[in-house]
Design a protein around this motif. Structure first.
Motif, PDB file in Angstrom:
ATOM      1  N   UNK A  25     -25.982   8.140  14.261  1.00 60.93           N
ATOM      2  CA  UNK A  25     -26.827   8.224  13.219  1.00 60.93           C
ATOM      3  C   UNK A  25     -26.700   6.791  12.183  1.00 60.93           C
ATOM      4  N   UNK A  26     -27.949   6.757  11.675  1.00 59.21           N
ATOM      5  CA  UNK A  26     -27.610   5.589  10.539  1.00 59.21           C
ATOM      6  C   UNK A  26     -27.749   5.940   9.283  1.00 59.21           C
ATOM      7  N   UNK A  27     -26.588   5.324   8.456  1.00 57.57           N
ATOM      8  CA  UNK A  27     -26.947   5.809   7.123  1.00 57.57           C
ATOM      9  C   UNK A  27     -25.666   6.935   6.760  1.00 57.57           C
ATOM     10  N   UNK A  28     -25.217   7.465   7.589  1.00 58.93           N
ATOM     11  CA  UNK A  28     -24.399   8.775   7.381  1.00 58.93           C
ATOM     12  C   UNK A  28     -24.690   9.719   8.329  1.00 58.93           C
ATOM     13  N   UNK A  29     -23.936  10.958   8.475  1.00 58.72           N
ATOM     14  CA  UNK A  29     -24.103  11.966   9.350  1.00 58.72           C
ATOM     15  C   UNK A  29     -25.604  12.466   9.116  1.00 58.72           C
ATOM     16  N   UNK A  30     -26.245  12.822  10.213  1.00 61.56           N
ATOM     17  CA  UNK A  30     -27.489  13.222  10.131  1.00 61.56           C
ATOM     18  C   UNK A  30     -27.694  14.625  10.864  1.00 61.56           C
ATOM     19  N   UNK A  32     -29.683  -4.133  11.048  1.00 65.51           N
ATOM     20  CA  UNK A  32     -29.548  -5.477  10.856  1.00 65.51           C
ATOM     21  C   UNK A  32     -30.891  -6.205  11.402  1.00 65.51           C
ATOM     22  N   UNK A  33     -32.037  -5.461  11.073  1.00 65.28           N
ATOM     23  CA  UNK A  33     -33.096  -6.083  11.405  1.00 65.28           C
ATOM     24  C   UNK A  33     -34.006  -6.571  10.050  1.00 65.28           C
ATOM     25  N   UNK A  34     -33.398  -7.156   9.276  1.00 60.01           N
ATOM     26  CA  UNK A  34     -33.770  -7.568   7.747  1.00 60.01           C
ATOM     27  C   UNK A  34     -32.750  -6.798   6.799  1.00 60.01           C
ATOM     28  N   UNK A  35     -33.405  -6.822   5.436  1.00 59.83           N
ATOM     29  CA  UNK A  35     -32.547  -6.192   4.431  1.00 59.83           C
ATOM     30  C   UNK A  35     -32.594  -4.637   4.738  1.00 59.83           C
ATOM     31  N   UNK A  36     -31.647  -3.766   4.286  1.00 60.89           N
ATOM     32  CA  UNK A  36     -30.380  -4.460   3.755  1.00 60.89           C
ATOM     33  C   UNK A  36     -29.365  -5.008   4.724  1.00 60.89           C
ATOM     34  N   UNK A  37     -28.302  -5.635   4.307  1.00 61.34           N
ATOM     35  CA  UNK A  37     -27.602  -6.217   5.355  1.00 61.34           C
ATOM     36  C   UNK A  37     -26.322  -5.310   5.446  1.00 61.34           C
ATOM     37  N   UNK A  38     -26.125  -4.456   4.968  1.00 60.59           N
ATOM     38  CA  UNK A  38     -24.950  -3.506   4.985  1.00 60.59           C
ATOM     39  C   UNK A  38     -25.453  -2.171   5.463  1.00 60.59           C
ATOM     40  N   UNK A  39     -25.034  -1.625   6.682  1.00 59.91           N
ATOM     41  CA  UNK A  39     -25.248  -0.439   7.216  1.00 59.91           C
ATOM     42  C   UNK A  39     -24.027   0.595   7.450  1.00 59.91           C
ATOM     43  N   UNK A  40     -24.121   1.800   7.418  1.00 57.34           N
ATOM     44  CA  UNK A  40     -23.208   2.745   7.511  1.00 57.34           C
ATOM     45  C   UNK A  40     -23.586   3.279   9.158  1.00 57.34           C
ATOM     46  N   UNK A  41     -23.085   2.904  10.250  1.00 54.27           N
ATOM     47  CA  UNK A  41     -23.393   3.334  11.574  1.00 54.27           C
ATOM     48  C   UNK A  41     -22.395   4.552  11.734  1.00 54.27           C
ATOM     49  N   UNK A  42     -22.809   5.792  12.225  1.00 56.35           N
ATOM     50  CA  UNK A  42     -22.083   7.024  12.382  1.00 56.35           C
ATOM     51  C   UNK A  42     -21.939   7.149  14.130  1.00 56.35           C
TER      52      UNK A  42
END
Length: 112
Positions: free
Chosen positions: A64-69, A41-51
């Motif tokens: 992890x940000x965006x999915x499992x890492x 949420x520091x600019x675009x994109x405005x939707x994130x998947x937080x794991x």
């Protein structure tokens, strides 16, 4: 885990177990605070998947940000090992007008 990449605990200290590769990598700042986790949420994109994966047996959680890492940022805290009358549950805190959150998956695993 704040959108600025800070991680804090309430009720006890935390320890960086693994800095992770997303963001700057976790770095201990104070007994109950570290920074360097992935930002969102520091600019675009405005939707994130937080794991967030929580291991109540080890007293650790990883993010992890965006999915499992692979090689996620991992924090250890004794607070997760405390067993009292209150169960542990995830909390989502929103700080801006119009923000929304959805819990997409929640699994509980126990010893057999």
């Amino acid at each position: 885990w704040s959108s600025a990449g800070d991680m804090t605990t309430v009720g006890g200290p935390l320890e960086v177990v693994a800095p992770g590769w997303q963001g700057d990598g976790l770095s201990q700042r104070l007994e109950d605070w570290c920074s360097g986790a992935p930002t969102w949420l520091q600019g675009e994109p405005f939707a994130f998947r937080l794991m967030l994966e929580v291991d109540l047996m080890a007293g650790q959680f990883s993010v992890g940000l965006g999915g499992w890492v692979d090689n996620p940022a991992i924090i250890s805290t004794e607070v997760l090992l405390e067993h009292d009358d209150r169960p542990w549950f995830p909390v989502v805190m929103l700080t801006a007008i119009g923000q929304e959150a959805r819990l997409l998956d929640f699994q509980v695993r126990t010893e057999a």
